[in-house]
Design an enzyme around this catalytic site. Sequence first.
Site, PDB file in Angstrom:
ATOM      1  N   PRO A  80     -25.450 -41.920-104.096  1.00  0.00           N
ATOM      2  CA  PRO A  80     -24.900 -41.064-103.035  1.00  0.00           C
ATOM      3  C   PRO A  80     -25.478 -41.356-101.663  1.00  0.00           C
ATOM      4  O   PRO A  80     -26.699 -41.514-101.501  1.00  0.00           O
ATOM      5  CB  PRO A  80     -25.265 -39.655-103.513  1.00  0.00           C
ATOM      6  CG  PRO A  80     -25.273 -39.773-104.996  1.00  0.00           C
ATOM      7  CD  PRO A  80     -25.852 -41.141-105.283  1.00  0.00           C
ATOM      8  N   CYS A  81     -24.582 -41.409-100.683  1.00  0.00           N
ATOM      9  CA  CYS A  81     -24.985 -41.795 -99.330  1.00  0.00           C
ATOM     10  C   CYS A  81     -25.301 -40.603 -98.440  1.00  0.00           C
ATOM     11  O   CYS A  81     -25.856 -40.770 -97.354  1.00  0.00           O
ATOM     12  CB  CYS A  81     -23.872 -42.618 -98.681  1.00  0.00           C
ATOM     13  SG  CYS A  81     -22.329 -41.688 -98.407  1.00  0.00           S
ATOM     14  N   GLN A  82     -24.969 -39.374 -98.872  1.00  0.00           N
ATOM     15  CA  GLN A  82     -25.115 -38.215 -97.996  1.00  0.00           C
ATOM     16  C   GLN A  82     -26.527 -38.028 -97.430  1.00  0.00           C
ATOM     17  O   GLN A  82     -26.669 -37.626 -96.271  1.00  0.00           O
ATOM     18  CB  GLN A  82     -24.679 -36.941 -98.726  1.00  0.00           C
ATOM     19  CG  GLN A  82     -23.194 -36.844 -98.989  1.00  0.00           C
ATOM     20  CD  GLN A  82     -22.815 -37.488-100.310  1.00  0.00           C
ATOM     21  OE1 GLN A  82     -23.589 -38.247-100.884  1.00  0.00           O
ATOM     22  NE2 GLN A  82     -21.624 -37.175-100.812  1.00  0.00           N
TER      23      GLN A  82
END
Length: 245
Positions: A80-82
């Site tokens: 996940p890039c968040q």
Amino acid sequence: MRELSLFSGAGGGLLGTKLMGWKHVGYVEWNEYCQRVIAARIADGYLDEAPIFTDVREFVQSGAADQYRGIADVVSAGFPCQPFSVAGEQLAEADERNMWPATKAIIRAVRPKHLLLENVTALLTSGYFGVILSDLAEMGFVGRWGCIPASACGAPHERDRLWIVAHSDEIMGQARTGAVKQHGSTALQQGDSGNSPFNRRCGWVEMATEFRRMDDGLAGAVERTEAAGNGQVPAVVRRAWECLA
């Protein structure tokens, strides 16, 4: 190459590795809609028949990851890039959505020969990139990284992403170096120009760019848009491996 796919999404990255002739031996994806898409693509014959697991943390805690030792040649993960995206708060390790620790635990359990990792380019300046490189080196991996946008493969949008390809010291035939070597952070701008076999046959790039972010009252449309937004362009996956491996 036998691939264990983490954070599989709706399968854009999986279709990219199929372009290279890889065989999928497992999928780990928490989103129920994306799980259904993967199952449908397996039924269609686009993806290989293999178990679909849910949460990556449960994948480790249940002992399922250990069962892939000696089975998976490569672990792929677009974690996940968040926690790192400029669109978010960039909390990195302080963000509960940071799944790099779980990804690292799976790599330790599986002990693959190769890694194919993907994230937003903001990871490079997040202050957390060094942690990831240090972890890879400590686990005995050396490799390269670079930023390759979808436009480098003929897409009409930028969609720049950071890619890391790493190999175990055993494969590299060298002692542990304690560092991961940089390939470069500039993108390759020439290449497929939209003419890769997958683009010609299935039009993923064209399909992805037709989405509009609007609330039309249809939950399915919203899920589909989100899945495409989080997904990887297949031709870029292949380009990243070919350039960095």
